[in-house]
Design a protein around this motif. Sequence first.
Motif, mmCIF file in Angstrom:
data_model
loop_
_atom_site.group_PDB
_atom_site.id
_atom_site.type_symbol
_atom_site.label_atom_id
_atom_site.label_comp_id
_atom_site.label_asym_id
_atom_site.label_seq_id
_atom_site.Cartn_x
_atom_site.Cartn_y
_atom_site.Cartn_z
ATOM 1 N N THR A 39 0.352 -8.365 0.775
ATOM 2 C CA THR A 39 -0.862 -7.548 0.502
ATOM 3 C C THR A 39 -1.597 -7.048 1.720
ATOM 4 O O THR A 39 -1.279 -7.802 2.914
ATOM 5 N N ASP A 40 -2.073 -6.201 1.834
ATOM 6 C CA ASP A 40 -3.185 -5.815 3.036
ATOM 7 C C ASP A 40 -4.340 -6.786 3.429
ATOM 8 O O ASP A 40 -5.107 -6.409 4.339
ATOM 9 N N ASP B 244 2.835 3.406 12.646
ATOM 10 C CA ASP B 244 1.579 3.490 13.632
ATOM 11 C C ASP B 244 0.475 2.577 13.205
ATOM 12 O O ASP B 244 -0.428 2.130 13.994
ATOM 13 N N GLY B 245 0.806 1.806 12.092
ATOM 14 C CA GLY B 245 -0.258 0.921 11.667
ATOM 15 C C GLY B 245 -0.617 -0.325 12.416
ATOM 16 O O GLY B 245 -1.413 -0.719 12.571
ATOM 17 N N ILE B 246 0.724 -0.624 13.002
ATOM 18 C CA ILE B 246 0.648 -2.095 13.976
ATOM 19 C C ILE B 246 0.754 -1.407 15.590
ATOM 20 O O ILE B 246 0.551 -2.408 16.266
ATOM 21 N N GLY C 172 5.960 -2.856 7.090
ATOM 22 C CA GLY C 172 5.406 -1.749 6.985
ATOM 23 C C GLY C 172 3.525 -2.134 6.364
ATOM 24 O O GLY C 172 3.443 -2.605 5.445
ATOM 25 N N GLY C 173 3.030 -1.800 7.208
ATOM 26 C CA GLY C 173 1.311 -1.915 6.966
ATOM 27 C C GLY C 173 0.456 -1.786 8.228
ATOM 28 O O GLY C 173 1.235 -1.209 9.271
ATOM 29 N N MET C 174 -0.649 -2.527 8.174
ATOM 30 C CA MET C 174 -1.689 -2.331 9.480
ATOM 31 C C MET C 174 -1.698 -3.483 10.342
ATOM 32 O O MET C 174 -1.249 -4.625 9.927
ATOM 33 N N ASP C 175 -2.096 -3.376 11.554
ATOM 34 C CA ASP C 175 -2.086 -4.406 12.666
ATOM 35 C C ASP C 175 -2.872 -5.628 12.015
ATOM 36 O O ASP C 175 -2.634 -6.805 12.730
ATOM 37 N N GLY C 176 -4.037 -5.420 11.316
ATOM 38 C CA GLY C 176 -4.579 -6.579 10.965
ATOM 39 C C GLY C 176 -3.860 -7.704 10.072
ATOM 40 O O GLY C 176 -4.414 -8.783 9.974
ATOM 41 N N THR D 192 0.727 -1.247 0.032
ATOM 42 C CA THR D 192 -0.010 -0.241 -0.014
ATOM 43 C C THR D 192 0.717 1.183 -0.028
ATOM 44 O O THR D 192 2.048 1.217 0.305
ATOM 45 N N ALA D 193 0.386 2.389 -0.498
ATOM 46 C CA ALA D 193 0.979 3.773 -0.277
ATOM 47 C C ALA D 193 1.707 3.840 1.229
ATOM 48 O O ALA D 193 2.844 4.284 1.255
ATOM 49 N N TYR D 194 0.927 3.587 2.292
ATOM 50 C CA TYR D 194 1.479 3.681 3.519
ATOM 51 C C TYR D 194 2.711 2.531 3.909
ATOM 52 O O TYR D 194 3.654 3.008 4.276
ATOM 53 N N GLY D 195 2.153 1.555 3.488
ATOM 54 C CA GLY D 195 3.205 0.291 3.906
ATOM 55 C C GLY D 195 4.482 0.495 3.237
ATOM 56 O O GLY D 195 5.505 0.488 3.769
ATOM 57 N N GLN D 196 4.560 0.725 1.945
ATOM 58 C CA GLN D 196 5.640 0.811 1.115
ATOM 59 C C GLN D 196 6.343 2.087 1.377
ATOM 60 O O GLN D 196 7.811 2.108 1.497
ATOM 61 N N GLY D 197 5.804 3.030 1.718
ATOM 62 C CA GLY D 197 6.356 4.592 1.980
ATOM 63 C C GLY D 197 7.014 4.486 3.237
ATOM 64 O O GLY D 197 8.127 5.022 3.453
ATOM 65 N N VAL D 198 6.509 3.810 4.385
ATOM 66 C CA VAL D 198 7.022 4.009 5.765
ATOM 67 C C VAL D 198 8.206 2.770 5.616
ATOM 68 O O VAL D 198 9.398 3.265 6.497
#
Length: 378
Positions: free
Chosen positions: A204-205, A254-256, A228-232, A176-182
């Motif tokens: 993938t997300d 912050d995603g995790i 780099g991604g979210m906690d899910g 994702t834009a967030y995951g790749q960016g961070v």
Amino acid sequence: MQIKFIPLALPLALTLACAAGARAQEVVKIGHVAATSGPSAHLGKEDELGAKMAVEDLNAQGFKINGKAVKFVLLPEDDAADPKQGAAAAQKLVDAKINGIIGHQNSGTTIPASKIYFDAGIPQISASATSPVYTRQGYNTAFRVVANDNKLGGTLGKYAVTKLGAKRIAVIDDRTAYGQGVASEFAKAAKGPGVSIVAKEFTTDKATDFNAILTKIKSKNPDLVFFGGMDGVGGPLLRQMKALGIKAKYMGGDGICSESLPKLAGGADESVTCAEAGGVTADKKKDLEDFAARFRKKYNMEVQIYAPYAYDAVMTMATAMANAKSADPAKYLPFLHKVQYQGVTGPISFDKYGDINNGALTLYTYKDNKRTVLEVVK
């Protein structure tokens, strides 16, 4: 002579209608978009409730614009963290003639939606999108109340090397834009004598099985894995790391960095380090604790990450409206660029790009499966 009788009911009805119209309260429509379905739904709903709480507080205090009390209403939409759905939600809210937008939650949906709001002249404040691209597109309608990925990923990269002593680092992102960016900013900053990025993988997300990439990573013997991604996704990834016997420290943005991570990961301890794009100094700690207690009582839900920032985003927008003496987007937008607001998350003002000035980061670990502050960095 014919006598004409004029019904009394008609002029009386007209009189009452005119009086009601004169008393009609102005309605200020605030849009909100987050992923309230899918793997990040718990974070998206928390974000939405933070905005809802602000709207309810504004109405309860009889907030006035140009001397007149107005009624705020929240129009929430779900983008499921999908860029196409995010664009559709943005257009729906523009068509509803919203006065302002809080969101989107994810960078991948915020960035494409931002052009739609810009074209419509509608101010947008995100409480969570951290990709630098969002505020570097030349759109004067784009703002955020958290630090961006340059600071978030860069701070984590330096911390991994200087404080955690990482030498062999594996990096995974969710595309994702967030995951790749961070993840990219982390890798740029994770430098030092003997330090190497031994693996770069992606998922993938929506993924649930990470066995293939983790088996490759295990063969590289890393001492730290950055996600780099979210906690899910990040939680189950950590669970599977432990199941495969990967002993490396685990780090993410912050995603995790949520209260839900231990449950999603089957436990989290001091081997986990994460950072939240935001944070308060000691003098604001009580304000944030009071907000969390009020949020818990009101919604029977713990603050995960974003609720106080969504709350402050609404309040910042309302302050600009009050300063401009108008909820008309074209009239209050210039005032948003020079707003000064003391929020529950700290002082809020924006630089020339729409990024928050002096954005803070809070570094966390986990003790007894509870998120614990390490330090606040400005």
